[in-house]
Enzyme design. Sequence first.
Site, PDB file in Angstrom:
ATOM      1  N   SER A  49       7.344  -8.754   6.090  1.00 20.38           N
ATOM      2  CA  SER A  49       6.403  -8.015   6.687  1.00 20.38           C
ATOM      3  C   SER A  49       5.105  -8.220   7.133  1.00 20.38           C
ATOM      4  CB  SER A  49       5.936  -6.974   4.392  1.00 20.38           C
ATOM      5  OG  SER A  49       5.347  -8.314   3.782  1.00 20.38           O
ATOM      6  N   ASP A  87      10.674 -14.794   3.072  1.00 18.28           N
ATOM      7  CA  ASP A  87      11.465 -14.902   3.643  1.00 18.28           C
ATOM      8  C   ASP A  87      12.342 -14.787   5.233  1.00 18.28           C
ATOM      9  OD1 ASP A  87      11.683 -12.195   2.477  1.00 18.28           O
ATOM     10  OD2 ASP A  87      10.633 -11.406   3.130  1.00 18.28           O
ATOM     11  N   LYS A 116      14.110 -16.479   0.657  1.00 19.44           N
ATOM     12  CA  LYS A 116      14.344 -14.724   0.603  1.00 19.44           C
ATOM     13  C   LYS A 116      14.833 -13.671   1.676  1.00 19.44           C
ATOM     14  CE  LYS A 116      11.508 -11.133  -0.340  1.00 19.44           C
ATOM     15  NZ  LYS A 116      12.248 -10.166   0.357  1.00 19.44           N
ATOM     16  N   GLU A 118      17.770 -10.758   2.298  1.00 19.68           N
ATOM     17  CA  GLU A 118      17.744  -9.603   2.168  1.00 19.68           C
ATOM     18  C   GLU A 118      19.688  -9.530   2.345  1.00 19.68           C
ATOM     19  OE1 GLU A 118      16.016  -6.938   4.381  1.00 19.68           O
ATOM     20  OE2 GLU A 118      14.003  -7.723   4.306  1.00 19.68           O
ATOM     21  N   GLU A 185      14.800  -3.227  -4.755  1.00 24.44           N
ATOM     22  CA  GLU A 185      12.905  -3.152  -3.704  1.00 24.44           C
ATOM     23  C   GLU A 185      14.096  -1.134  -3.412  1.00 24.44           C
ATOM     24  OE1 GLU A 185      12.375  -4.415  -0.014  1.00 24.44           O
ATOM     25  OE2 GLU A 185      10.863  -2.047   0.414  1.00 24.44           O
TER      26      GLU A 185
HETATM   27  O1  KIV Z   1       8.521  -9.275   3.033  1.00 24.09           O
HETATM   28  C1  KIV Z   1       8.155  -7.829   2.060  1.00 24.09           C
HETATM   29  O2  KIV Z   1       6.801  -7.883   2.196  1.00 24.09           O
HETATM   30  C2  KIV Z   1       9.050  -7.822   1.022  1.00 24.09           C
HETATM   31  C3  KIV Z   1       8.224  -7.417  -0.551  1.00 24.09           C
HETATM   32  C4  KIV Z   1       8.375  -5.706  -0.274  1.00 24.09           C
HETATM   33  C5  KIV Z   1       9.058  -7.776  -1.540  1.00 24.09           C
HETATM   34  O3  KIV Z   1      10.008  -8.372   0.838  1.00 24.09           O
END
Ligand code: KIV
Length: 268
Positions: A49, A87, A116, A118, A185
């Site tokens: 994000s 991420d 993380k 997806e 989410e």
């Molecule tokens: O990138 C992000 O902010 C996220 C959250 C919404 C969990 O993956």
Amino acid sequence: MPNDSITTTQHFLQAKAAQRKLSMVTCYDYTFSRLLSQSPIDGILVGDSAAMVMHGHPTTVTATVEMMRIHIEAVARGAGGKLVVADMPFLSYRKGLTAALEAAHILMGAGAGALKLEGANGHEDVVQRLTESGIPVMGHVGLQPQSVHAYGRYKIQGRNSEGALDILRAARKLEELGAFAVVLECIPATLAAEITAALDVPTIGIGAGASCDGQILVLQDLLGMNLDFKPKFVRRFGEAARGVLDAFAQFDEAVKAGTYPAAVESYE
Ligand code: KIV
């Protein structure tokens, strides 16, 4: 010598066993990371994000490994002993195992304590190889923002029984592959409760109701820094935009009135 981040991923599992809720906040820079390090928040996510919140892009699809590396380095410098999850950006784990491991190497080298990804389908080998390589993996199911172009728009996932079953299966698969936690989410609260009960690892919800083992929010949403953005699941725990705008206006007024800087704020 024990590593803080490894202790903390274990602490996530212990929290679920002890039925203690977990709190996570996204962060992209050193200043806020230092503040989070002084808070009781359990973990920090350097989310992709960042592409939207820090760089003004309309989606997370434009996040790159290099963009993430820079934000992870800044956050890791301020995070103290907090777990820093990062991420893996769009497609960085979908170009084959070697490319995924190279991307993971850069992100872990920048200071992440866990990564993380997806979804699960099609990159099971990556999740398994990462966990087998000593990299804690956090899963992410339900609304997967990196798939926004396939969805057409951001929308709640798992509303019909087939979609719900797919999400439950993906969460289970991630646990089997070794994930230490799974983000849920934007799914119905009942589905999140079912997944939370089905998994031994903690679920971290965002727009997924109160039954999740923990909750995460984007820092700027939590602080109320973006007055134009208020989806149903966001609660503003601060009114930062108002405070910031007020400070800007006071500075502007003081400069223009000639009251700033005062004598005590000037060198002799
Ligand atoms: O990138 C992000 O902010 C996220 C959250 C919404 C969990 O993956």
